[in-house]
Design a protein around this motif. Structure first.
Motif, PDB file in Angstrom:
ATOM      1  N   ALA A  68      55.881  41.945 -43.094  1.00 44.26           N
ATOM      2  CA  ALA A  68      57.311  42.211 -42.975  1.00 44.26           C
ATOM      3  C   ALA A  68      58.057  41.861 -44.252  1.00 44.26           C
ATOM      4  O   ALA A  68      59.043  42.504 -44.612  1.00 44.26           O
ATOM      5  CB  ALA A  68      57.889  41.429 -41.803  1.00 44.26           C
ATOM      6  N   ALA A  69      57.597  40.834 -44.970  1.00 40.06           N
ATOM      7  CA  ALA A  69      58.249  40.424 -46.213  1.00 40.06           C
ATOM      8  C   ALA A  69      58.159  41.502 -47.274  1.00 40.06           C
ATOM      9  O   ALA A  69      59.091  41.699 -48.057  1.00 40.06           O
ATOM     10  CB  ALA A  69      57.624  39.128 -46.718  1.00 40.06           C
ATOM     11  N   LEU A  70      57.045  42.209 -47.323  1.00 40.36           N
ATOM     12  CA  LEU A  70      56.800  43.178 -48.394  1.00 40.36           C
ATOM     13  C   LEU A  70      57.158  44.604 -48.002  1.00 40.36           C
ATOM     14  O   LEU A  70      57.353  45.454 -48.875  1.00 40.36           O
ATOM     15  CB  LEU A  70      55.326  43.121 -48.810  1.00 40.36           C
ATOM     16  N   LEU A  95      38.980  47.953 -46.859  1.00 40.26           N
ATOM     17  CA  LEU A  95      38.873  49.277 -47.474  1.00 40.26           C
ATOM     18  C   LEU A  95      40.102  50.136 -47.212  1.00 40.26           C
ATOM     19  O   LEU A  95      40.529  50.904 -48.076  1.00 40.26           O
ATOM     20  CB  LEU A  95      37.617  49.976 -46.949  1.00 40.26           C
ATOM     21  N   ILE A  96      40.690  50.006 -46.031  1.00 38.93           N
ATOM     22  CA  ILE A  96      41.840  50.848 -45.661  1.00 38.93           C
ATOM     23  C   ILE A  96      42.979  50.674 -46.655  1.00 38.93           C
ATOM     24  O   ILE A  96      43.577  51.648 -47.118  1.00 38.93           O
ATOM     25  CB  ILE A  96      42.309  50.505 -44.232  1.00 38.93           C
ATOM     26  N   GLY A  97      43.291  49.431 -46.989  1.00 40.69           N
ATOM     27  CA  GLY A  97      44.370  49.186 -47.931  1.00 40.69           C
ATOM     28  C   GLY A  97      43.986  49.485 -49.366  1.00 40.69           C
ATOM     29  O   GLY A  97      44.788  50.026 -50.129  1.00 40.69           O
ATOM     30  N   VAL A  98      42.764  49.149 -49.744  1.00 40.32           N
ATOM     31  CA  VAL A  98      42.295  49.375 -51.109  1.00 40.32           C
ATOM     32  C   VAL A  98      42.306  50.861 -51.449  1.00 40.32           C
ATOM     33  O   VAL A  98      42.651  51.257 -52.562  1.00 40.32           O
ATOM     34  CB  VAL A  98      40.889  48.780 -51.297  1.00 40.32           C
ATOM     35  N   TYR A 106      51.514  50.529 -47.885  1.00 40.41           N
ATOM     36  CA  TYR A 106      52.898  50.995 -47.856  1.00 40.41           C
ATOM     37  C   TYR A 106      53.862  50.188 -48.717  1.00 40.41           C
ATOM     38  O   TYR A 106      54.977  50.628 -48.954  1.00 40.41           O
ATOM     39  CB  TYR A 106      53.414  50.980 -46.410  1.00 40.41           C
ATOM     40  N   GLY A 107      53.464  48.992 -49.180  1.00 43.73           N
ATOM     41  CA  GLY A 107      54.406  48.164 -49.920  1.00 43.73           C
ATOM     42  C   GLY A 107      54.114  48.029 -51.393  1.00 43.73           C
ATOM     43  O   GLY A 107      55.033  47.869 -52.198  1.00 43.73           O
ATOM     44  N   LYS A 155      58.508  48.153 -52.971  1.00 43.74           N
ATOM     45  CA  LYS A 155      58.557  49.261 -53.934  1.00 43.74           C
ATOM     46  C   LYS A 155      59.910  49.368 -54.630  1.00 43.74           C
ATOM     47  O   LYS A 155      60.026  50.044 -55.660  1.00 43.74           O
ATOM     48  CB  LYS A 155      58.227  50.579 -53.231  1.00 43.74           C
ATOM     49  N   LYS A 156      60.913  48.701 -54.076  1.00 46.40           N
ATOM     50  CA  LYS A 156      62.242  48.709 -54.699  1.00 46.40           C
ATOM     51  C   LYS A 156      62.208  48.068 -56.084  1.00 46.40           C
ATOM     52  O   LYS A 156      63.014  48.414 -56.956  1.00 46.40           O
ATOM     53  CB  LYS A 156      63.223  47.975 -53.789  1.00 46.40           C
TER      54      LYS A 156
END
Length: 688
Positions: free
Chosen positions: A445-447, A574-577, A554-555, A531-532
């Motif tokens: 949630a932070a990112l 692997l999903i995030g990488v 997503y972040g 991403k901001k």
């Protein structure tokens, strides 16, 4: 696109601009906005862009590094480098064994301005031969060169008249971390230099006690300097010779104390006006002598008094009253500084860099009612690790320091929460480096800007409750409270650790579902995505064990990101990488140590897509096998550092496998701290 009539027929002509034909001044102007690594990459695009990178503005920033090899005119890389016509200016020789180097040093000497000798195997005579070729340098660093100074006769028998041509133009001299440096050697070096602007003697064995000095200089009138010891009394003589020009002095990590500072104060009448002073880890200094010295050094722009335990609030009061021009202040580890002392620093209007890490006396009040009590558009670099501050303090500094480029909150466990990180993302749009190491309270949630407690059931006729997963029901927090009300006698058989694992898994599942089903807006969540911070170049999230693939997918999306640390984040897989390597193509340093879900396929994606990778840390990734080593060997063309500690399924001879990787310099693995890969290459060469 235009339309015309030719031979009675209409035709379309397209105009495509050729960026290679831009005027050279325009190309150079555009390149100024790029990072140095991007400039080098752009130079490989075409011949004209390559010529633009030859501009002095860019070449003076490049450091040519020769590391862990034998340098000789007869073998590469020296043999190849001599053929280069590119005018580099900065050179670093690290752990080098020198052979016959007359030709390459003559080639380097045509343009070299800064030269660093770091832990090199170099003798007295060979050093002098090299220096005679370097007649344009103005900065010389000799560090950890024990063999060069061990005999004590360094430069004693050399023709100093011929050497003087090279040494005369030197303005910046660094001799740090040389335990065999003596009065005689220091004098021989400095007497050939016309004027010294920078002198760095940090980490040297300097004798300050009068009894030791009297032993080697029983008669104060003795002129001959000692070849056995480096004394502060003799250093003061050299400082006196160059005090009119000396602007930067570093005596960090030495035994300098109150009498020595008082001796430096005697140079006040001679015009010593320092711009930079380093006294880090000088534990013998007391507050009285320090205040007396700082009171008349009103021109200081940089001051490092980190880990000087006797620095207190009264010292900061002197700094604020007398050093109004100060731009860089490091008081990390000064445990006697309190909230009242740090509050005084808010009056330093030119302060750009501040380090208050490990100051146990500084708490939330010193931030909210002190340095961050008013808006400050000057401060750009803030280091405040290992502080016991609250969430409100982090949010306050984020709101009042809008121009921050560097923010280090390592180990600020209590203050760094999802809400405080959201405030950082919201307010610090110019941030380039962010470190949240071991801030274990933050979640995805932070990112990403989504709070899991706000995800509620959203009606959707096209989706069954099963497909919605956790989103089809009240939030986990609400569900737990509802169960407790309706089933007061329910007893969970899980341990606290097991409950935390289940909550993390549910949180990750809910976040993925929210993104995949495009329900973010419907969840009525007003958050900010990481991403901001579009210009972020360094991101350290080591030890943030609640971070999952959701943040990677997503972040974390930055075109300029160079350094990413995700060690000890066990939920990364692997999903995030898979998405991370596509969204962050400029990563040069990647740390995935102790990410136990990382497998061979993830390493294949990393090595194939991150073409700029220079350092890869995968220690403790227990799923990795020899297939990962194959991927690294085949795909990494610029890798210099590799760490593979505790990879239990890798049984192969790792040193032998990477011996042919010409770029690899540091191979860290079990049973060794740092394998010298150059020795392995030499061994293989001799076998043939």
């Amino acid at each position: 696109m235009g339309t015309d009539n030719k031979n009675g027929e209409g035709y379309h002509s397209t105009f495509e601009p050729s960026f290679a034909d831009l005027p050279m001044e325009v190309i150079v102007y555009i390149f100024r906005y790029l990072d140095q690594a991007d400039v080098q990459a752009a130079g490989r695009t075409c011949q004209r862009w390559r010529e633009a990178t030859f501009d002095m503005e860019f070449t003076k920033k490049i450091l040519v590094r020769f590391t862990k090899l034998c340098l000789s005119d007869k073998i590469p890389p020296a043999l190849d480098y001599i053929k280069s016509n590119r005018p580099f200016r900065n050179y670093h020789f690290e752990e080098i064994t020198f052979g016959g180097v007359k030709q390459i040093m003559k080639h380097i000497g045509n343009t070299a301005e800064e030269v660093i000798f770091d832990n090199v195997d170099l003798g007295d005579k060979q050093f002098c031969d090299i220096m005679r070729q370097l007649q344009t340098i103005h900065s010389l660093t000799i560090t950890r060169c024990s063999q060069l100074f061990m005999s004590g006769s360094f430069l004693e028998n050399e023709d100093r008249l011929t050497l003087g041509i090279s040494f005369a133009k030197i303005r910046h001299l660094s001799l740090k971390d040389n335990q065999y440096l003596s009065d005689a050697i220091l004098l021989r070096l400095t007497e050939m230099i016309e004027s010294i602007y920078t002198l760095d003697l940090s980490g040297c064995h300097i004798a300050y006690h009068n009894a030791i000095q009297r032993r080697f200089y029983p008669n104060d009138g003795r002129i001959v300097p000692s070849e056995s010891i480096l004394t502060f009394k003799f250093i003061v003589r050299i400082l006196t010779m160059h005090q009119q020009h000396l602007r930067r002095l570093n005596l960090s990590n030495t035994l300098i104390g109150a009498p020595s500072l008082n001796a430096l104060s005697m140079l006040k009448s001679g015009g010593l006006r320092l711009h930079s002073l380093g006294l880090a880890k000088c534990r013998q200094i007391n507050s009285v002598s320090l205040k007396a010295f700082l009171e008349w050094q009103t021109s200081l722009l940089e001051l490092n008094i980190s880990d000087v335990v006797r620095v207190d609030d009264s010292c900061l009061d002197v700094i604020v009253k007398n050093l109004s021009l100060l731009q860089d202040l490091d008081i990390s580890g000064c445990v006697n500084v309190s909230n009242d002392g740090v509050s005084l620093l808010s009056t330093l209007k030119h302060l750009k860099c501040l380090n208050i890490s490990r100051c146990d006396g500084i708490q939330s009040k010193g931030i909210t009612h002190g340095i961050a009590s008013t808006r400050n558009v000057t401060l750009q670099n803030l280091q405040m690790t290992h502080l016991m501050v609250c969430e409100e303090a982090i949010k306050t500094l984020a709101e009042n320091f809008p121009e921050l480029r560097v923010l280090n909150l390592e180990q600020c466990v209590n203050g760094v929460t999802d809400e405080s990180v959201q405030s950082i993302i919201k307010n610090l749009q110019w941030l380039r480096e962010l470190s949240l190491v071991n801030c274990s309270r933050i979640t995805d949630a932070a990112l990403t800007g989504i709070n899991i407690t706000h995800l509620v059931s959203v009606p959707n006729s096209n989706n069954s409750p099963d497909s919605l997963g956790p989103l089809s029901f009240p939030t986990f927090v609400e569900r737990d409270s509802h169960n407790e009300l309706n089933q007061p006698f329910k007893i969970s058989l899980r341990s606290k650790a097991e409950e935390e694992i289940v909550r993390d898994a549910n949180r990750k599942k809910a976040m993925f579902a929210a993104y995949e089903l495009n329900l973010i807006e419907e969840c009525n969540v007003d958050g900010y995505n990481l991403k901001k911070l579009r210009g972020l170049r360094t991101l350290k999230l080591s030890g943030c064990n609640k971070i999952t693939d959701v943040s990677l997918k997503y972040g974390i999306k930055f075109l300029e990101l160079r350094y990413l640390s995700l060690s000890n984040c066990p939920q990364i897989s692997l999903i995030g990488v898979e998405q991370m390597v596509l969204d962050n193509p400029s990563i040069e340093i990647l740390d995935l140590s102790d990410c136990e879900s990382i497998n061979d396929r993830a390493i294949q994606l990393i090595t194939y897509n991150l073409t700029r990778l220079r350092a890869l840390h995968i220690s403790g990734c227990s799923q990795l096998t020899e297939h990962s080593l194959d991927a690294i060997s085949d795909n990494c063309k610029h890798l210099q550092t590799l760490s593979v500690h505790r990879c239990r399924q890798i049984y192969t001879d790792i040193e032998e496998r990477f011996a042919n990787m010409t770029t690899l310099r540091n191979l860290n693995m079990d049973n060794t701290t740092n394998t010298d890969i150059s020795i392995l290459r030499l061994k293989k060469r001799l076998e043939y």
